[in-house]
Design a protein around this motif. Structure first.
Motif, PDB file in Angstrom:
ATOM      1  N   LEU A  74      -7.901   9.863  -0.829  1.00 18.78           N
ATOM      2  CA  LEU A  74      -8.325   9.254   0.427  1.00 18.78           C
ATOM      3  C   LEU A  74      -7.695   7.870   0.530  1.00 18.78           C
ATOM      4  O   LEU A  74      -7.765   7.086  -0.418  1.00 18.78           O
ATOM      5  N   ILE A  75      -7.075   7.594   1.661  1.00 15.91           N
ATOM      6  CA  ILE A  75      -6.553   6.249   1.918  1.00 15.91           C
ATOM      7  C   ILE A  75      -7.282   5.701   3.134  1.00 15.91           C
ATOM      8  O   ILE A  75      -7.269   6.316   4.201  1.00 15.91           O
ATOM      9  N   TYR A  76      -7.931   4.568   2.952  1.00 12.87           N
ATOM     10  CA  TYR A  76      -8.678   3.938   4.039  1.00 12.87           C
ATOM     11  C   TYR A  76      -7.847   2.837   4.675  1.00 12.87           C
ATOM     12  O   TYR A  76      -7.254   2.002   3.971  1.00 12.87           O
ATOM     13  N   LEU A  77      -7.813   2.832   5.991  1.00 13.76           N
ATOM     14  CA  LEU A  77      -7.173   1.763   6.761  1.00 13.76           C
ATOM     15  C   LEU A  77      -8.115   1.324   7.865  1.00 13.76           C
ATOM     16  O   LEU A  77      -8.779   2.156   8.480  1.00 13.76           O
ATOM     17  N   ASP A  78      -8.172   0.033   8.128  1.00 11.20           N
ATOM     18  CA  ASP A  78      -8.860  -0.425   9.329  1.00 11.20           C
ATOM     19  C   ASP A  78      -8.118   0.121  10.548  1.00 11.20           C
ATOM     20  O   ASP A  78      -6.951   0.526  10.459  1.00 11.20           O
ATOM     21  N   ALA A  79      -8.784   0.097  11.693  1.00  5.87           N
ATOM     22  CA  ALA A  79      -8.194   0.671  12.901  1.00  5.87           C
ATOM     23  C   ALA A  79      -7.007  -0.151  13.409  1.00  5.87           C
ATOM     24  O   ALA A  79      -6.178   0.352  14.153  1.00  5.87           O
ATOM     25  N   HIS A  80      -6.916  -1.405  13.010  1.00  5.54           N
ATOM     26  CA  HIS A  80      -5.908  -2.321  13.582  1.00  5.54           C
ATOM     27  C   HIS A  80      -4.906  -2.728  12.509  1.00  5.54           C
ATOM     28  O   HIS A  80      -4.866  -3.862  12.043  1.00  5.54           O
ATOM     29  N   CYS A  81      -4.113  -1.737  12.071  1.00  5.80           N
ATOM     30  CA  CYS A  81      -3.142  -1.938  10.992  1.00  5.80           C
ATOM     31  C   CYS A  81      -1.787  -1.356  11.388  1.00  5.80           C
ATOM     32  O   CYS A  81      -1.657  -0.609  12.359  1.00  5.80           O
ATOM     33  N   GLU A  82      -0.780  -1.671  10.597  1.00  4.59           N
ATOM     34  CA  GLU A  82       0.515  -1.011  10.701  1.00  4.59           C
ATOM     35  C   GLU A  82       1.089  -0.919   9.295  1.00  4.59           C
ATOM     36  O   GLU A  82       1.298  -1.954   8.644  1.00  4.59           O
ATOM     37  N   VAL A  83       1.306   0.296   8.809  1.00  6.13           N
ATOM     38  CA  VAL A  83       1.805   0.450   7.450  1.00  6.13           C
ATOM     39  C   VAL A  83       3.282   0.108   7.402  1.00  6.13           C
ATOM     40  O   VAL A  83       4.028   0.348   8.352  1.00  6.13           O
ATOM     41  N   GLY A  84       3.707  -0.467   6.270  1.00  4.51           N
ATOM     42  CA  GLY A  84       5.110  -0.846   6.107  1.00  4.51           C
ATOM     43  C   GLY A  84       5.960   0.321   5.641  1.00  4.51           C
ATOM     44  O   GLY A  84       5.461   1.396   5.284  1.00  4.51           O
ATOM     45  N   ILE A  85       7.272   0.105   5.633  1.00  5.73           N
ATOM     46  CA  ILE A  85       8.204   1.108   5.120  1.00  5.73           C
ATOM     47  C   ILE A  85       7.940   1.292   3.618  1.00  5.73           C
ATOM     48  O   ILE A  85       7.708   0.329   2.891  1.00  5.73           O
ATOM     49  N   ASN A  86       7.945   2.540   3.173  1.00  6.50           N
ATOM     50  CA  ASN A  86       7.709   2.881   1.760  1.00  6.50           C
ATOM     51  C   ASN A  86       6.356   2.381   1.265  1.00  6.50           C
ATOM     52  O   ASN A  86       6.197   2.007   0.107  1.00  6.50           O
ATOM     53  N   TRP A  87       5.379   2.427   2.115  1.00  8.00           N
ATOM     54  CA  TRP A  87       4.038   1.955   1.735  1.00  8.00           C
ATOM     55  C   TRP A  87       3.312   2.944   0.843  1.00  8.00           C
ATOM     56  O   TRP A  87       2.457   2.569   0.049  1.00  8.00           O
ATOM     57  N   TYR A  88       3.671   4.237   0.979  1.00  6.89           N
ATOM     58  CA  TYR A  88       2.840   5.300   0.419  1.00  6.89           C
ATOM     59  C   TYR A  88       3.023   5.480  -1.089  1.00  6.89           C
ATOM     60  O   TYR A  88       2.055   5.442  -1.852  1.00  6.89           O
ATOM     61  N   ALA A  89       4.257   5.666  -1.540  1.00  3.56           N
ATOM     62  CA  ALA A  89       4.484   6.014  -2.959  1.00  3.56           C
ATOM     63  C   ALA A  89       3.948   4.953  -3.926  1.00  3.56           C
ATOM     64  O   ALA A  89       3.261   5.299  -4.901  1.00  3.56           O
ATOM     65  N   PRO A  90       4.212   3.650  -3.704  1.00  2.00           N
ATOM     66  CA  PRO A  90       3.687   2.661  -4.663  1.00  2.00           C
ATOM     67  C   PRO A  90       2.157   2.605  -4.686  1.00  2.00           C
ATOM     68  O   PRO A  90       1.568   2.253  -5.706  1.00  2.00           O
ATOM     69  N   LEU A  91       1.532   2.969  -3.578  1.00  2.00           N
ATOM     70  CA  LEU A  91       0.073   2.947  -3.508  1.00  2.00           C
ATOM     71  C   LEU A  91      -0.544   4.102  -4.288  1.00  2.00           C
ATOM     72  O   LEU A  91      -1.614   3.970  -4.892  1.00  2.00           O
ATOM     73  N   ILE A  92       0.149   5.243  -4.283  1.00  7.81           N
ATOM     74  CA  ILE A  92      -0.391   6.458  -4.883  1.00  7.81           C
ATOM     75  C   ILE A  92       0.004   6.619  -6.349  1.00  7.81           C
ATOM     76  O   ILE A  92      -0.713   7.218  -7.147  1.00  7.81           O
ATOM     77  N   ALA A  93       1.156   6.061  -6.743  1.00  3.74           N
ATOM     78  CA  ALA A  93       1.675   6.282  -8.102  1.00  3.74           C
ATOM     79  C   ALA A  93       0.651   5.963  -9.203  1.00  3.74           C
ATOM     80  O   ALA A  93       0.474   6.772 -10.122  1.00  3.74           O
TER      81      ALA A  93
END
Length: 434
Positions: A74-93
């Motif tokens: 589960l990844i939680y984000l506030d409603a008023h965000c913008e994810v950066g490029i390549n945000w996903y892999a470093p967060l999940i690793a």
């Protein structure tokens, strides 16, 4: 929608199971039919669930965990965000290596007026900070320590943080449920970020900040008006949350919270027996262990507070006028206002270190040498006041002057002490939150 679009565009599709949106009983028309029509373009990838009453962000997140049934993490984000490029892999690793790791992206600031992206201030020379708190439970950021830096081979590796801000994080779904999600007794907002942080660390997990995962976040713009708590919640939900958290997790350290927030001592915070049983059943470590092993640097920035000598509202003797910070901080001038017995901006304390305080701010002589300002302070600053309860007098030690007031001008100031002046007589009355 900007949040949703950025997640879809910047997450490898094979890793994106579903996007779950929780409508917390909104009264905004554009979040009804218009939203439902808009998300149809993603053919079921984006789902909207609607709460039947306003739950607040804490329980809305727990509800989101129950609604999101497909993904492993589960990844939680506030409603008023913008994810950066390549945000996903470093967060999940880190979670792939250790399912009890909870990870947090580095949160950049999006200017809500023009959408410019800026790195968050504070932290060390690289902008890296650890999540922390002061003893009244206000969220803080402190620079990354030498000890944490030496645990990493490179600057890009995740690092340990005692706490998270709470709005943006990733956690394995099953592990979140094993932790019991958020305490179901926490209401609306406030303290839940600390509760989940303490629970993770003290019960065998770890909380990591991941420098290579960047997510922008819009903070509240000036003039933003929040919604009042729903009627069924009652008053002071945030303070009650804080009390629940310290009563469950802080052990003997809770006395320092009550020294900083004396008005909470009589708050009814509900039944916490199940939470204490959880700690026992899971052999969770003590808060002392946590403070020594993980949050060892917080004392340096926020030393343990001294005991209070007096606390409550500061009322002009035999009047209905009280000192009021008017919400001012960091050099703002305090004023006189009608006493309202609700604490908040009229709640002060004077401690054994001779500090005259409101939360993490101290009263001191203003720049004009007369008015009284309120400014951020540590335990070694602004040890300037004595309260003589028997003669109803506050003395400013460095100047030898007395605390005075003008009820006509709504001003608080220092003037030569004069025992015949009724405007220099004060009393402190305890105020308990309800």
């Amino acid at each position: 929608m900007r949040t949703v679009h950025s997640v879809i565009k910047r997450t490898p599709r094979k890793y994106l199971a579903e996007i779950v949106m929780i409508d917390d009983y909104s009264n905004k028309d554009h979040l009804k039919g218009r939203l439902e029509e808009y998300v149809k373009q993603w053919n079921g990838l984006v789902k909207v669930f609607r709460n039947e009453r306003r739950e607040g962000l804490i329980q809305a997140r727990s509800i989101g965990a129950q609604k999101a049934k497909i993904g492993q993490v589960l990844i939680y984000l506030d409603a008023h965000c913008e994810v950066g490029i390549n945000w996903y892999a470093p967060l999940i690793a880190p979670i792939a290596h250790d399912r009890t790791a909870c990870t947090v992206p580095l949160i950049d600031v999006i200017d809500g007026n023009n959408y410019h992206l800026l790195p968050q201030g504070g932290g060390d020379e690289d902008g890296y900070a650890r999540g922390a708190w002061d003893w009244s439970m206000l969220w803080k950021r402190v620079p990354l320590t030498k000890k944490e830096k030496e645990m990493r081979k490179t600057k890009t590796e995740p690092y340990r943080s005692p706490a998270m801000a709470g709005g943006l994080f990733a956690i394995e779904r099953d592990y979140f449920f094993e932790l019991g999600l958020y305490d179901p007794g926490l209401q609306i907002w406030g303290g839940e970020n600390f509760e989940i942080s303490y629970k993770i660390w003290q019960c065998g997990g770890k909380l990591l900040f991941t420098p290579c995962s960047r997510v922008g976040h819009i903070y509240r713009l000036q003039g933003w008006q929040g919604n009042p708590p729903p009627v069924y919640v009652g008053s002071s939900p945030t303070l009650k949350n804080y009390v629940r958290v310290v009563e469950v997790w802080w052990d003997e350290y809770k006395d320092y919270f009550y020294a900083s927030r004396p008005e909470t001592k009589a708050l009814a915070y509900g039944d916490i027996s199940e939470l204490r049983k959880f700690r026992e059943d899971h052999n969770c470590k003590s808060f002392k262990w946590f403070m020594e092993e993980i949050a060892y640097d917080i004392h340096e920035h926020y030393p343990l507070p001294p005991k209070n000598v007096e606390w409550g509202e500061v009322r002009g003797l035999d009047t209905n006028y009280c000192i009021d910070s008017m919400g001012h901080t960091n050099g703002g001038i305090v004023e006189i206002g009608a006493c309202h017995r609700m604490g908040g901006n009229q709640l002060f304390r004077i401690n054994e270190a001779n500090q005259f305080m409101q939360y993490d701010q101290c009263l001191s002589k203003g720049p004009d040498g007369s008015k009284v300002m309120i400014t951020h302070c540590n335990l070694n600053e602004y040890k300037e006041w004595q309260y003589f309860k028997n003669i109803h007098r506050f003395t400013h030690i460095p100047t030898g002057k007395c605390l005075d007031r003008s009820e006509v001008l709504h001003q608080v100031f220092l003037s030569d002490c004069d025992s015949s002046k009724s405007s220099q007589k004060w009393e402190m009355n305890n105020i308990l939150s309800v």
